[in-house]
Design an enzyme around this catalytic site. Sequence first.
Site, short mmCIF file in Angstrom:
data_model
loop_
_atom_site.label_atom_id
_atom_site.label_comp_id
_atom_site.label_asym_id
_atom_site.label_seq_id
_atom_site.Cartn_x
_atom_site.Cartn_y
_atom_site.Cartn_z
N ASP B 158 4.35 -63.61 -73.67
CA ASP B 158 3.78 -64.95 -73.55
C ASP B 158 4.71 -65.87 -72.76
O ASP B 158 4.29 -66.59 -71.86
CB ASP B 158 3.58 -65.56 -74.95
CG ASP B 158 2.30 -65.11 -75.62
OD1 ASP B 158 1.34 -64.75 -74.93
OD2 ASP B 158 2.26 -65.14 -76.87
N LEU B 159 5.97 -65.84 -73.15
CA LEU B 159 6.93 -66.76 -72.54
C LEU B 159 7.15 -66.44 -71.06
O LEU B 159 7.18 -67.33 -70.22
CB LEU B 159 8.26 -66.70 -73.30
CG LEU B 159 8.19 -67.25 -74.73
CD1 LEU B 159 9.41 -66.80 -75.52
CD2 LEU B 159 8.10 -68.78 -74.71
#
Lengths: 398, 398
Positions: B158-159
């Site tokens: 996600d990051l």
Amino acid sequence: MYDLLSGLSVIEASSFVASPSAGLYCAQMGAEVIRVDQIGGGPDFRRWPVTGNNDSLYWENLNRAKKSVALDLARPEGRELLQALVRATGQVITNFPAKGFMAHDVLAQGRPDLVTVRVMGWADGSPALDYMVNNAVGYPMMTGAGPEPVNHVLPAWDLLSGAYAAFALLAAMRRRVETGAGSEVRVPLSDVAIGTVANLGGIAEVLYERENRPRLGNAVYGLFGRDFVTADGVRTMIVVVTPRQWANLVEALGLTQAIAAVEAERGVSFAKDDGLRFTHRDALFPLFDQAVGARKHADLAAALDAGGVVHSAYRTMLDAANDRTLVADNPIFGTAENPSGFSYPAAGAFATVPQLERQAPCPAPRNGQHSEEVLADRLSLPAGEIARFIDAGIVGVA
Amino acid sequence: MYDLLSGLSVIEASSFVASPSAGLYCAQMGAEVIRVDQIGGGPDFRRWPVTGNNDSLYWENLNRAKKSVALDLARPEGRELLQALVRATGQVITNFPAKGFMAHDVLAQGRPDLVTVRVMGWADGSPALDYMVNNAVGYPMMTGAGPEPVNHVLPAWDLLSGAYAAFALLAAMRRRVETGAGSEVRVPLSDVAIGTVANLGGIAEVLYERENRPRLGNAVYGLFGRDFVTADGVRTMIVVVTPRQWANLVEALGLTQAIAAVEAERGVSFAKDDGLRFTHRDALFPLFDQAVGARKHADLAAALDAGGVVHSAYRTMLDAANDRTLVADNPIFGTAENPSGFSYPAAGAFATVPQLERQAPCPAPRNGQHSEEVLADRLSLPAGEIARFIDAGIVGVA
């Protein structure tokens, strides 16, 4: 390869993962990225995995689509050539120390609009690797079932710092267009790590709770999610993030009555509340263990897919590499003539731009492959002077 | 907060981690980021960690410095307002489906220069979370000592996707400046994950070796690195990446003769070869276990620091949050009036720009806090029409 950044040239003086990945992302979007290394290769040039000939499969993938200039950076003449390339180009990505010959103030002499993006270890300039900052912010003490810490294998902080550095480069260049001013943007791994802990609510959480989150193994914090094992022994992760997914999961597993019984006993409703599904996981997980354990994986997967419930079986990296959808048939992959001589699927940009045609991935350069070309083009050095540098061992060529 | 991106406005229609973090990075660099949510909050609005009042500490950190517009996105009028905001602004970050009312082709009607950055799950458009793509590419089967898979707690994909999406936004905008053309840039978590495996040499490695890397626990692949426990029970990670660090580590631990004996017995030299230090870890680790185990942590740390050897003791997130250097005294942190009412160190941009003054972190908005302002400014809606939308429940206000 796309041409979103065509016309942009960047010097990259760097090694390891974070800073090279920033250059890679720019190169895969069409920028000319000129990586400058010590003659014979920098400290990451033989980094594992390597082939039987000691060619780094790591290096040749993190440096695709770049040009290579090789210099003797231990000597003043080599350092001056690097400085001159930075000044001639106007933007540099580096993980060299903030003080010394690659200091921004030094590089910006005669080039006040220079943009320097510097990936660092600790914010004070002392060295740190991904593992160091990861330990410092606490993730290994949360990963796995405990009590021992578990370091994740993915160099996540390096990678996040690299992508953020690529973003920071374009942001600083945008400001330069607006104001004419150059700047240095420092991206320390340690600040990326502790800043991310904060962004995800972690700082607030531990200070609010005044204690650490319990070790959860493969269970997901704050919602319904964990790994389960099917009747035929497939371990798979199921995670629920919407009310519809929950309803469909419960129905697909025939757990409607059993869940209703837990809700009645506990006086709660799981229909719309991620947190309650997490809080009462002691009652829920055994029901799902049993229900998943009674089904074969193929049947389970079909039922979950039909209900829009996300799930994913564990598999190895070799399985992943041989997955046709993910690799062989995936348009982000192509082939390239690699320096190692070994042929395998090579990745281009992560992103896909439906409006543009994707160009094939490019290979990494050989050390010094573009030294003469770049010194001639960028510094307008005559061929005789370049030859003199090569003879003196200041410039290396492939 | 810095002003590198001042003058840029972005609509963010998104939830969870990846897409909101892309907006966050832009907002922390001075862009006006207008997050559009369902009235009452999107699917991530109550995501854990939460306070006793069920205010999400996660949400209020991932959405700092943004504006909030609340719309009823289940009704055509709400969807049309979101489309109109996207068209009026010219750039949007979203994780809404690629088909439907937020499709790029639909949004670009009347706005051919629109830049859409779309974070996706699987590349084919079907939903996936960080956990799904992580399992699919093989990292949990490499993490920890085995044999069970271990999911890392950090939502790394996600990051990384979020930071890459922020980069992709600026790259696509740069192309628009050059060509006038808009585009959609799709960033699927699955392609970020498998592309990263490739970039780090993982695809090449497993296809070359025709087998998976062994489970290494906390040992680092391809170089000297692992966790060791001191005489006073402190577990700390030591990793060596340069010849100088190796020489200094061996000397600091008084292992010169013992290492020479291993080198003689095995017929190798560890001085300059990361790979050999890894290959012969069966002989090296016991020596270091004993040497580290004979020293108190404070003494060890001082000796390693003096030799430039990087090391880092494991600690908890609560320890990290209370570390003055990392948090309280770190200029990236400041205070802000949070919607939850709870006060704690709030993070600004990861990056530091020495040439610019850092502004204090901003709080996250309340749901709908800027609805009236944004609809008036961006769409030039008269106050009466906005009031009608509010009365009809199409527009929400804080």
